[in-house]
Design a protein around this motif. Sequence first.
Motif, short mmCIF file in Angstrom:
data_model
loop_
_atom_site.label_atom_id
_atom_site.label_comp_id
_atom_site.label_asym_id
_atom_site.label_seq_id
_atom_site.Cartn_x
_atom_site.Cartn_y
_atom_site.Cartn_z
N VAL A 639 2.22 4.11 -15.63
CA VAL A 639 2.58 5.07 -16.67
C VAL A 639 3.55 6.06 -16.03
CG1 VAL A 639 0.72 6.72 -16.18
CG2 VAL A 639 1.66 6.57 -18.49
N LYS A 640 4.43 6.60 -16.84
CA LYS A 640 5.37 7.61 -16.34
C LYS A 640 4.83 8.99 -16.66
CE LYS A 640 10.23 9.04 -16.40
NZ LYS A 640 11.59 8.80 -16.95
N LEU A 641 4.82 9.86 -15.65
CA LEU A 641 4.36 11.23 -15.81
C LEU A 641 5.56 12.16 -15.61
CD1 LEU A 641 2.11 13.39 -16.11
CD2 LEU A 641 1.77 13.24 -13.64
N GLU A 642 5.77 13.04 -16.58
CA GLU A 642 6.83 14.04 -16.48
C GLU A 642 6.23 15.42 -16.60
OE1 GLU A 642 10.76 12.54 -18.49
OE2 GLU A 642 9.06 11.92 -19.75
N TRP A 643 6.88 16.41 -15.98
CA TRP A 643 6.39 17.79 -16.03
C TRP A 643 7.56 18.75 -15.90
CZ3 TRP A 643 5.67 14.39 -12.04
CH2 TRP A 643 6.26 14.71 -10.81
N GLU A 655 7.54 19.48 -2.17
CA GLU A 655 7.04 18.25 -2.77
C GLU A 655 6.02 18.59 -3.85
OE1 GLU A 655 5.08 15.82 0.06
OE2 GLU A 655 3.82 17.40 0.86
N PHE A 656 5.81 17.63 -4.76
CA PHE A 656 4.77 17.73 -5.78
C PHE A 656 3.71 16.69 -5.47
CE2 PHE A 656 8.39 19.53 -8.07
CZ PHE A 656 7.82 20.67 -8.62
N ILE A 657 2.46 17.10 -5.61
CA ILE A 657 1.33 16.19 -5.38
C ILE A 657 0.68 15.90 -6.72
CG2 ILE A 657 -0.92 15.94 -4.27
CD1 ILE A 657 0.08 17.58 -1.97
N ILE A 658 0.58 14.61 -7.02
CA ILE A 658 -0.03 14.17 -8.28
C ILE A 658 -1.44 13.70 -7.95
CG2 ILE A 658 0.15 12.60 -10.24
CD1 ILE A 658 3.17 12.40 -9.55
N GLU A 659 -2.41 14.24 -8.65
CA GLU A 659 -3.82 13.88 -8.46
C GLU A 659 -4.34 13.21 -9.72
OE1 GLU A 659 -5.61 17.15 -5.39
OE2 GLU A 659 -5.54 17.71 -7.49
N GLY A 668 -14.99 14.24 -12.29
CA GLY A 668 -14.81 15.60 -11.79
C GLY A 668 -14.23 15.69 -10.40
N ASN A 669 -14.09 14.55 -9.70
CA ASN A 669 -13.56 14.56 -8.34
C ASN A 669 -12.08 14.17 -8.39
OD1 ASN A 669 -13.28 14.59 -5.59
ND2 ASN A 669 -14.18 12.56 -5.29
N TRP A 670 -11.21 15.14 -8.08
CA TRP A 670 -9.76 14.90 -8.12
C TRP A 670 -9.30 14.35 -6.78
CZ3 TRP A 670 -6.75 15.26 -12.41
CH2 TRP A 670 -7.32 15.90 -13.51
N LYS A 671 -8.50 13.29 -6.83
CA LYS A 671 -7.99 12.65 -5.61
C LYS A 671 -6.47 12.55 -5.68
CE LYS A 671 -12.11 9.79 -4.88
NZ LYS A 671 -12.61 8.40 -4.72
N GLU A 672 -5.87 12.58 -4.51
CA GLU A 672 -4.42 12.47 -4.45
C GLU A 672 -4.00 11.04 -4.79
OE1 GLU A 672 -0.95 12.67 -1.05
OE2 GLU A 672 -2.54 14.19 -0.98
N LEU A 673 -2.97 10.95 -5.64
CA LEU A 673 -2.44 9.65 -6.04
C LEU A 673 -1.04 9.41 -5.48
CD1 LEU A 673 -2.62 7.05 -7.71
CD2 LEU A 673 -1.74 8.34 -9.67
N LEU A 674 -0.19 10.43 -5.53
CA LEU A 674 1.20 10.21 -5.16
C LEU A 674 1.83 11.54 -4.78
CD1 LEU A 674 3.54 8.11 -5.08
CD2 LEU A 674 4.08 8.79 -7.44
N ALA A 683 7.51 10.87 -12.26
CA ALA A 683 7.12 9.81 -11.31
C ALA A 683 6.48 8.68 -12.08
CB ALA A 683 6.16 10.36 -10.26
N ILE A 684 6.66 7.45 -11.58
CA ILE A 684 5.97 6.27 -12.11
C ILE A 684 4.68 6.11 -11.33
CG2 ILE A 684 6.08 3.80 -12.48
CD1 ILE A 684 7.97 5.34 -14.26
N LEU A 685 3.55 6.12 -12.01
CA LEU A 685 2.24 6.07 -11.37
C LEU A 685 1.70 4.65 -11.44
CD1 LEU A 685 0.68 9.34 -12.87
CD2 LEU A 685 2.15 9.06 -10.85
#
Length: 1194
Positions: A639-643, A655-659, A668-674, A683-685
């Motif tokens: 999926v494409k995420l834009e912000w 840099e931007f960190i996507i969780e 409820g547990n957020w983890k780093e993805l990209l 970014a394309i996730l």
Amino acid sequence: MRSQRNSGLAGRLTLLVVTCLCAFHTTTAIDIPLEVEQLPTITDQAPSSLIAFPFDESFPMTCEAKGNPEPKFQWEKNGEDFDPYLDPRLMKEENSGTFVIPNNGNLTEYQGTYRCYASNKLGTAISKEIEFIVPNVPKFPKEKLDPVEVEEGQPFILKCDPPTGIPPLQIYWMTINLQHIEQDERVSTGLNGDLYFSHAVEKDSRRDYCCFAAFHRIRTIVQKTAMSVNVKTRGGDRSESANAILERKPSLLTPPGGSSEKQLVKGEDLELECIPEGIPTPQVEWIKIGDQLPVKAKLENHRKLLIVPRAQQEDSGKYMCRARNPLGEVVHYFTVTVEGPPEWESEPQSQLSMIGSHVHIKCSARGVPEPTITWRVNGQLLQDSPAANRKILGDAVFLQNAKASDSAVYQCEASNRHGTLLSNANIMIMNLQPMILTNNGEDYSAVEGKGVMMHCKVFSSPPSAITWSRDDSSESVAGPRFTFHDNGSLEIHSAEKGDVGQYTCLAKNTEGSSAIDAVLYIKDPTRIVVAPKDLQILKGSAAQLSCLAEYDESFSNDFELLWEKDNTQIVLNYTENPRYIMEDGYLNISDVSHGDQGVYSCVAKTPLDRDTASAFLMVLDVPVAPENLVLSEHKSKSVKLEWIPGDDHNSSPTEFIIEFEENKWEPGNWKELLRVPGNHNSAILRLHGHVEYRFRVYAISAIGAGLPSEPTERYKTPPSAPDKNPENIKIEGHLPHEMSINWEPLLPIEHNGPGLEYKVSYRRQDGQEEWTEHTVKRHSFVVRNTPTFVPYEVKIQARNNQGWGPEPRIVSGYSGEDFPSAAPDDVAVEVMNSSAVRVTWTRVHKDKLHGHLGGYRINWWRLRSLVDSKKSHGDKHSLAFPGDRTHGTVPGLTPFSEYSLIVMTFNGRGNGPGSHPVNFKTPEGVPEKNPVLRVTDVKRNSVSLAWAPPLEPNGILTGYVLEYQLINDTEEVGPLQAVNISNPDTTKWILHELEPLSKYKLYLRSCTAVGCGPVVSEESTTALETTSSLAPTVGIRKSLSTPTTPKSHVTKPTRPNIGLASVHGGISTQGWFIGLMSAIALLTLIVLIACFVNRNKGGKYSVKEKEDLHPDVESQGINDDTFCEYSDNDEKPLKGSQRSLSREIKAADSGDSLVDYGDEDVQFNEDGSFIGEYGSRKEKRASAEVKASTQTPA
């Protein structure tokens, strides 16, 4: 800060006479000071139109004037005299022509046109006409309106006929329920307020058409009686022929006819309208004949209304509107004339003229139509006040050879139908000597390098000649830096220190002269010498801006140092804003926030000048959370995420960190993805299947990590086969005929769907076997009945209900290991030194290893010491050598000993068999440190010592080396002296010929043929007089240091020795001191004798020898804990020699302490000889007995 006056520059100034003529010519516009007799002048008056709004409390009829003598006021109303003082209801003001009409509800009688007259003995001034308007409350007439009957398709008009009132007027058509009547191309409101219907339709039928007229200036809205409309429809005939009958070409409902004229006043809005009727509804267009429509023109009311705002003369002309539909068109022409009220072309000006001069008063105005000019003098028509020397020529009045009596107020009035202009011109005819209006003795201050203006305002007739001189000189100042203004002022540019002094202004005309003095001071400029600097400050920290300025010392009480932020002064209010503190030129800002960012200016200000310096305060913070997260390009596994990035707070994101967060496995547990670079905002996730995701983003900058954004909505991916297989596959063999396979299981989120399991496939590597497969759900599998240590190939593939994962990779490993079955051969030992040997061997063949070679291990043990022939096996020691090698070094052996060793190999299962033992011997080495060195007796010139031989001589003892040196309490030490003791059995020694009352450092080493071992040391202080040997501990300190050099640091003695050592250093030769010390020594001797007798009560040796052989540490400490003991340290008192020795040895962490030898039963006999037993150590050392000789060599 003060500057030296440049006397040389002042001396070089050339003083010249400069004459300045005032700005008075034969006739001129004037501003006559009130000290001079003058005509009245109207200074304030009411507006030309004064409306009595009902909500106002009162209505002032203003008329103010000045003059000398003071003017008197009169009023006219509608051309007749009106005296406000005769009406008690009117409010009057003293010395003023103003009166106030109260709003008492009866205002109609005051309605009319007013004019004010202000007069004194010289003339009369008049005001403009003031119209007082009392508006009536507008009302619609009460009437009964018949219903409007109209056939469908026919046009009709609903009349409004609003009442008259104070403009502006606004018309609204609404229902009884105050709902607006919908207007469009078919239905619209005209400028006259009527409601026009281009053709009637059935929905127009209603009974509540209401016209509302709103008069905003009087805050009034009135309503007309509701009107009823009934539209008659054509019953049932809906054929095309019926529709054709309804259609018709356009005609105009308004304006009537084919042309019309429109007149308006310049500045008003030009409004032209054409409202057509017809079926279909006609469209309207506008044209200006022979020209383009004005750029500012606009169309409203569905193009039926043309508006030209603020019309001017050039907007006059011929306009046309055209209404058309498919059946035809209709036009209407408008002839527009823009007229204007009077405007001054040449307004008459007040003048001051000399007696005998000619006066010219000009008055002209323009307007459409042409204004009419009317002249008055002192309020009367000019023709009613004839004068022989006055004539009217064209637009001007001429006075020839004017006299003082010709002074008067002339009024010029220009009027047309659109308005009236009135101007008063005061004509003063007089001769007057100079009158200087500026005060005498004024002080002026100027900043060096800046300009200054010194004033000399003069009024006179005829005009005066003005000169400026300096310091009582008749010459006028001159030069390029001096400027003389028409008003008499002197301006000095770029003032210098030499300009200081007194200046005189002299004004002369034919009637006389006048003069004033002024003093000029030159000040040092204000200057910022330390300017604030740009700062970058973290949010929440403190900022400090500094500013230091210099200024003239005469401004000590008037100098100000201010701070501004973004050109607004910072008000230091410690109650409302305690974060800002200014002191000693510093601006301190605590707890800096984002609002504190900006340009800060330091302003150094005196009454004369100012200096400014600025700095930019930049507030740094972590970036604001990104916003407006949007998911797009939805696919099964991506999926494409834009912000939109948030404010970076002056620290650009690196840099931007996507969780991500999923709600099934770890909600409820957020983890780093990209991670993406800081200049990206999308970014394309890459995603896993069968997961409900949420995403959020936060920025990283040099300052730190910002807050995360708000999460996106949930995004669920469909199930799919696994994307990967297990990793980190381990193949181990814990038992000889097993192979254990383990791997890292897939994370729950990597399952990609339900039903995850693993297919384990294995086969022997060296054969052509088929794969053996097993499916399991756990992450381990054991293959049984395998050959020992055989290579296998293994692969593991994941699958779920959607299918298999990708083809797995093959991993190699071995089945279980067994113990090695052979020992190394050809084991040989090479002695390297007294404590290390090198061992060599030959490799064990790999077929005998039965596993992965771990390395080789050497085991060794001590058989005996070569000092005696008694064998006692020591503990076994082991040392492993990893890897494939054929040699190794064994360190840490005891010298002069016999050892045995074996060598073996080992693998993952364990050790193999050992080789045949190999015996070897180590050569002699140096002895260990002596375990005990003790001072047993201290006398005036000698010290008695006792010691124990080393526990490990590491060879055959050949003797001892005893060294000593004088240390005292200074950095200078005595020379090191040595005594060689060749008898190895000696354990006692007496050092003679020592200095009395002196401190010595004693060193002892044991020696073999190889060399001497490490040092054991003691400290001791000799006595003033010979003392008993029963005080063995006086001045003793245990030390393990090596002999010191003459410059080495010396340990300070204990408190009893401090006093004694200091005596030896300085006052030991004084008689009184020697006597005192002798008394103390005698007293000490008596006490020691008493202690000696007390310790020997109850038999001399029988019990004592037993205690010496088996001492009790606790009882010995109790027995020795008497007032007789001495301590060499304030913190560690000696409780018997044994406890003192054992404690100090432990504190020094000696590897050869008595504790290592078993039971710590080591002690000395009362004569100072050493007795004791050494228990066996771990290696079962042979016991040794210290044999003390009864006499030492002299």
